[in-house]
Design an enzyme around this catalytic site. Structure first.
Site, short mmCIF file in Angstrom:
data_model
loop_
_atom_site.label_atom_id
_atom_site.label_comp_id
_atom_site.label_asym_id
_atom_site.label_seq_id
_atom_site.Cartn_x
_atom_site.Cartn_y
_atom_site.Cartn_z
N ASN A 130 0.87 -1.17 0.00
CA ASN A 130 0.00 0.00 0.00
C ASN A 130 0.91 1.23 0.00
OD1 ASN A 130 -1.45 2.31 0.90
ND2 ASN A 130 -3.04 1.02 1.77
N GLU A 157 -3.97 1.93 -2.90
CA GLU A 157 -4.07 3.37 -2.65
C GLU A 157 -3.16 4.17 -3.58
OE1 GLU A 157 -5.46 5.33 1.09
OE2 GLU A 157 -4.22 3.75 1.98
N ASP A 209 -3.90 -4.88 0.89
CA ASP A 209 -4.14 -4.30 2.20
C ASP A 209 -5.53 -4.76 2.62
OD1 ASP A 209 -4.78 -2.80 4.39
OD2 ASP A 209 -4.42 -0.84 3.45
N ASN A 230 -6.85 -4.56 5.67
CA ASN A 230 -7.43 -3.77 6.75
C ASN A 230 -8.04 -4.63 7.85
OD1 ASN A 230 -7.06 -0.87 6.66
ND2 ASN A 230 -8.08 -0.93 4.66
N ASP A 281 -1.49 -6.23 6.02
CA ASP A 281 -1.20 -6.47 4.60
C ASP A 281 -0.82 -7.93 4.44
OD1 ASP A 281 -0.93 -3.47 3.44
OD2 ASP A 281 -0.10 -3.58 5.46
N ASP A 322 2.78 4.65 5.00
CA ASP A 322 2.65 4.13 6.36
C ASP A 322 2.61 2.60 6.38
OD1 ASP A 322 0.23 4.38 5.03
OD2 ASP A 322 -0.91 5.08 6.75
N HIS A 323 2.68 1.98 5.19
CA HIS A 323 2.73 0.53 5.07
C HIS A 323 4.09 0.08 4.56
CE1 HIS A 323 -1.77 -0.24 5.17
NE2 HIS A 323 -1.74 1.06 4.95
#
Length: 253
Positions: free
Chosen positions: A7, A34, A145, A147, A216, A245-246
């Site tokens: 991501n 994303e 991802d 989530n 992930d 941030d991943h």
């Protein structure tokens, strides 16, 4: 074959990071989430110059998924069939006989919200569709991802996250139902160190203090799980300036 998911939280911002990472890792397939861009501005030329074909399913500002591959892709498919959704969250393609499905699963915002209900409905629709896909493509990998942190060991502070979004029982049950199609979590095929995560909040020194979640994942059908040799999370890109941030997750088949 080396397959990976990442991501990137805006491909426009992270393109240099991705190109450098591909040059270093020599991944055969990379699934992105994303991307946050429309198809017309996706950097196909830059990726091809780096040796990667690309397919993309995007929209402005939000969501967006892509598959990058060193081999040409066939049978490209966008979105979940028979599920009305304007959000660009799924793309699939066949690479060297392996069906690659890239997904950016809904976040859900908060337990009990409308977005939470949408997330559970979305997972149910994905599961129905993948049951058909697996029947047609026994060698299938679902990357993205998700989530969802599958278990408490995938959470830095299980007590604080108990019954919260990404860790609620209904979300975890939805993931288990998806895995019941025969999909194995590649990361858990191997002994792993404790407290290994793939996402850390930008705030409150989340990465520095390793306050993360493993959300992930790479899920593999039995035909691919039996061929999986390693699965790791590469934290190095999270240490870069202006990182996503991943962190990427990589499996070798």
């Amino acid at each position: 074959m080396k397959i990976a998911t990442w991501n990137v939280n805006s491909f426009k911002v992270r393109l240099p990071h991705v190109l450098d990472w591909l040059a270093t890792t020599q991944a055969d397939v990379l699934c992105l989430q994303e991307t946050k861009m429309e198809d017309k501005v996706f950097p196909y030329a830059e990726l091809l110059a780096a040796g990667y074909h690309a397919v993309h399913n995007g929209q402005k500002t939000y969501n967006g998924v892509a598959i990058l591959s060193r081999s040409e892709m066939t049978d490209v498919h966008l979105d979940i069939p028979d599920f009305a959704d304007t959000q660009k969250r799924v793309i699939a393609a066949t690479v060297d006989g392996v069906r690659i499905v890239c997904g950016y699963m809904p976040n859900g915002q908060a337990v009990g919200s409308e977005k939470y209900a949408y997330k559970l409905q979305w997972y149910a629709a994905l599961t129905r569709w993948l049951q058909q896909e697996i029947a047609q493509h026994p060698r299938l990998a679902l990357l993205g991802d998700f989530n969802i942190a599958p278990e408490d060991r995938d959470v830095h502070d299980p007590a604080a996250w108990k019954d919260q979004i990404l860790c609620s029982e209904a979300e975890r049950a939805a993931l288990r139902q998806l895995q019941a199609l025969g999909l194995a979590d590649a990361f858990r095929l191997f002994d792993q160190p404790e407290k290994i995560f793939s996402w850390w909040d930008y705030r409150q020194m989340g990465f520095r203090l390793n306050r993360g979640l493993r959300i992930d994942h790479i899920l593999l059908t039995p035909a691919l799980a039996s061929l999986c040799r390693t699965c790791v999370i590469d934290k190095a890109p999270r240490k870069l300036e202006r990182p996503s941030d991943h962190a990427p997750v990589i499996a070798e088949l």
